[in-house]
Motif scaffolding. Structure first.
Motif, PDB file in Angstrom:
ATOM      1  N   ALA A 173       0.821  -1.215   0.000  1.00  0.00           N
ATOM      2  CA  ALA A 173       0.000   0.000   0.000  1.00  0.00           C
ATOM      3  C   ALA A 173       0.850   1.257   0.000  1.00  0.00           C
ATOM      4  O   ALA A 173       1.964   1.292   0.536  1.00  0.00           O
ATOM      5  CB  ALA A 173      -0.907  -0.008   1.219  1.00  0.00           C
ATOM      6  N   HIS A 174       0.288   2.326  -0.593  1.00  0.00           N
ATOM      7  CA  HIS A 174       0.897   3.649  -0.536  1.00  0.00           C
ATOM      8  C   HIS A 174       0.580   4.296   0.815  1.00  0.00           C
ATOM      9  O   HIS A 174      -0.290   3.827   1.556  1.00  0.00           O
ATOM     10  CB  HIS A 174       0.368   4.507  -1.686  1.00  0.00           C
ATOM     11  N   ALA A 175       1.293   5.400   1.083  1.00  0.00           N
ATOM     12  CA  ALA A 175       1.197   6.078   2.378  1.00  0.00           C
ATOM     13  C   ALA A 175      -0.243   6.474   2.723  1.00  0.00           C
ATOM     14  O   ALA A 175      -0.698   6.278   3.862  1.00  0.00           O
ATOM     15  CB  ALA A 175       2.086   7.314   2.365  1.00  0.00           C
ATOM     16  N   GLU A 176      -0.960   7.029   1.744  1.00  0.00           N
ATOM     17  CA  GLU A 176      -2.320   7.522   1.991  1.00  0.00           C
ATOM     18  C   GLU A 176      -3.231   6.391   2.459  1.00  0.00           C
ATOM     19  O   GLU A 176      -4.047   6.558   3.379  1.00  0.00           O
ATOM     20  CB  GLU A 176      -2.900   8.132   0.707  1.00  0.00           C
ATOM     21  N   VAL A 177      -3.094   5.232   1.802  1.00  0.00           N
ATOM     22  CA  VAL A 177      -3.952   4.095   2.125  1.00  0.00           C
ATOM     23  C   VAL A 177      -3.686   3.614   3.557  1.00  0.00           C
ATOM     24  O   VAL A 177      -4.617   3.295   4.299  1.00  0.00           O
ATOM     25  CB  VAL A 177      -3.737   2.969   1.084  1.00  0.00           C
ATOM     26  N   PRO A 222      -0.757  12.775  -4.296  1.00  0.00           N
ATOM     27  CA  PRO A 222      -1.360  11.440  -4.363  1.00  0.00           C
ATOM     28  C   PRO A 222      -1.425  10.937  -5.807  1.00  0.00           C
ATOM     29  O   PRO A 222      -1.719  11.704  -6.721  1.00  0.00           O
ATOM     30  CB  PRO A 222      -2.760  11.656  -3.783  1.00  0.00           C
ATOM     31  N   CYS A 223      -1.157   9.665  -5.997  1.00  0.00           N
ATOM     32  CA  CYS A 223      -1.115   9.131  -7.360  1.00  0.00           C
ATOM     33  C   CYS A 223      -2.523   8.976  -7.917  1.00  0.00           C
ATOM     34  O   CYS A 223      -3.496   8.817  -7.185  1.00  0.00           O
ATOM     35  CB  CYS A 223      -0.372   7.792  -7.393  1.00  0.00           C
ATOM     36  N   SER A 224      -2.595   9.018  -9.250  1.00  0.00           N
ATOM     37  CA  SER A 224      -3.907   8.964  -9.917  1.00  0.00           C
ATOM     38  C   SER A 224      -3.997   7.732 -10.813  1.00  0.00           C
ATOM     39  O   SER A 224      -4.899   7.619 -11.615  1.00  0.00           O
ATOM     40  CB  SER A 224      -4.065  10.214 -10.779  1.00  0.00           C
ATOM     41  N   PRO A 240      -5.405   3.794  -7.501  1.00  0.00           N
ATOM     42  CA  PRO A 240      -5.019   5.187  -7.258  1.00  0.00           C
ATOM     43  C   PRO A 240      -5.354   5.673  -5.847  1.00  0.00           C
ATOM     44  O   PRO A 240      -6.440   5.385  -5.332  1.00  0.00           O
ATOM     45  CB  PRO A 240      -5.838   5.981  -8.291  1.00  0.00           C
ATOM     46  N   CYS A 241      -4.441   6.440  -5.260  1.00  0.00           N
ATOM     47  CA  CYS A 241      -4.690   7.018  -3.935  1.00  0.00           C
ATOM     48  C   CYS A 241      -5.782   8.077  -3.998  1.00  0.00           C
ATOM     49  O   CYS A 241      -6.499   8.291  -3.017  1.00  0.00           O
ATOM     50  CB  CYS A 241      -3.409   7.620  -3.374  1.00  0.00           C
ATOM     51  N   THR A 242      -5.904   8.763  -5.156  1.00  0.00           N
ATOM     52  CA  THR A 242      -6.956   9.777  -5.300  1.00  0.00           C
ATOM     53  C   THR A 242      -8.319   9.129  -5.025  1.00  0.00           C
ATOM     54  O   THR A 242      -9.170   9.715  -4.341  1.00  0.00           O
ATOM     55  CB  THR A 242      -6.949  10.357  -6.727  1.00  0.00           C
TER      56      THR A 242
HETATM   57 ZN    ZN Z   1      -0.647   6.293  -4.444  1.00  0.00          ZN
END
Ligand code: ZN
Ligand code: AOF
Length: 327
Positions: free
Chosen positions: A44-48, A69-71, A78-80
């Motif tokens: 997972a990315h940071a936002e998730v 945040p990535c799209s 995507p984190c968006t």
């Molecule tokens: Zn991301």
């Protein structure tokens, strides 16, 4: 954002070739309710991560993140999308994403009615946790920090070859902590022959730290039999810095510490492949003995490589200087 930076620092050295990103989610009253950082590749990315901890408290809240945040649908969705679904109303990020595949998150969020603010503590993030990855994303080459320890008169060993220990214990301990946050440590065959290094990151008691960088030996000859690195190191059979960096990039290495010795350092300088210098200068004088770098390709004063000092601090009794070549 400082809390998000602290989150990112905790995962440094574990995310390459992805960036170590940090994120903090605030609830609608501005209280920090979720913390997260990028997981190892494929994770997972940071936002998730931060949203997971925040749960329903994220609704109406703010996400503060070190990178836009990535799209995109990459190895993860995507984190968006995750931010929108969690009910986040505001996003504050330090830097835009230079990776064309992932960029554009700010616009996607704005279209979804989320307010987006960019540029908060951008300098701190671009010089700190995201520095190496930004360089890698822009050039395709790993970022190289050349680290050395020398006396006040710029020597890394005495004339009889002895060199233990020029820098203080405090400095050596700092270097071990730094090693654990990088992807790879590069030395030349001469250093293997002279010092027989293990290139591991160890604590004060000599025990290995949890994270270990990839040890890399550069040189066309075989490693000496019985060398500590014989079965652990990646041996790159070339003297060309760009070939070394290519081999490392192929293994997902983003952040490199170049540790020795003067001949290899000279080759990297001649090729223009030193991105940052980290010098530990001990208050001692030798008068004779090898210099920190040999054959940098400078023969006249007007060709001197000029650097800009970013930071000077004491490390025990030593001076620690961080500098970047002027472009
Ligand atoms: Zn991301
Ligand atoms: C974010 N948050 O924590 C990170 C981002 O291969 P993937 O799907 O994991 O995507 C990697 C790309 O996503 C990476 O090159 C960079 O542009 C971005 N990294 N983005 O929103 C994160 N680590």
């Amino acid at each position: 954002m400082r809390l998000a930076i602290a989150e990112s620092e905790r995962v440094r050295g574990t995310t390459s070739p992805n960036p170590p990103v940090g994120c903090v989610v605030l609830d609608e009253n501005g209280h920090a309710v979720g913390f997260g950082a990028t997981q190892p590749v494929g994770g997972a990315h940071a936002e998730v991560m931060a949203l997971k901890e925040a749960g329903t408290r994220a609704r109406g809240g703010t996400a503060v993140v070190t990178l836009e945040p990535c799209s995109h649908y990459g190895r993860t969705p995507p984190c968006t999308e995750a931010l929108r679904e969690a009910g986040i109303k505001h996003v504050i990020h330090a830097l835009s994403d230079p990776n064309p595949k992932a960029a554009g998150g700010a616009e996607v969020l704005a279209e979804a009615g989320i307010t987006v603010e960019s540029g908060l503590l951008a300098d701190e993030v671009s010089r700190g946790p995201l520095r190496a990855w930004l360089h890698y994303a822009r050039t395709g080459r790993p970022h190289v920090t050349w680290k050395y320890a020398a006396t006040l008169d710029g020597r890394i060993a005495a004339s009889d070859g002895t060199s233990q220990w020029i820098s203080s214990e405090a400095s050596r301990r700092e270097v071990h902590e730094l090693r654990a946050k990088l992807d790879a440590i590069v030395v030349g065959m001469n250093t293997v022959r002279l010092d027989d290094p293990a290139l591991t990151a160890r604590d004060a008691a000599g025990m290995p730290l949890a994270r270990q960088p990839l040890p890399v030996v550069v040189g066309t000859s075989d490693l000496p039999g019985g060398a500590k690195l014989q079965h652990t190191a990646l041996h790159v059979r070339t003297h060309e810095p760009d070939d070394v960096l290519k081999a490392l990039a192929e293994r997902g290495v983003v952040d490199v510490l170049l540790e020795g010795g003067p001949t290899l350092a000279g080759a990297f300088w001649r090729a223009g492949r030193v991105d940052r210098v980290l010098a530990y200068i001990a208050p001692a004088l030798l008068g004779d003995g090898p210099a920190a770098v040999l054959g940098a390709g400078v023969s006249t004063i007007t060709d001197a490589v000029r650097l800009t000092v970013e930071d000077v601090t004491m490390s025990g009794p030593d001076l620690r200087i961080s500098a970047v070549p002027q472009t």
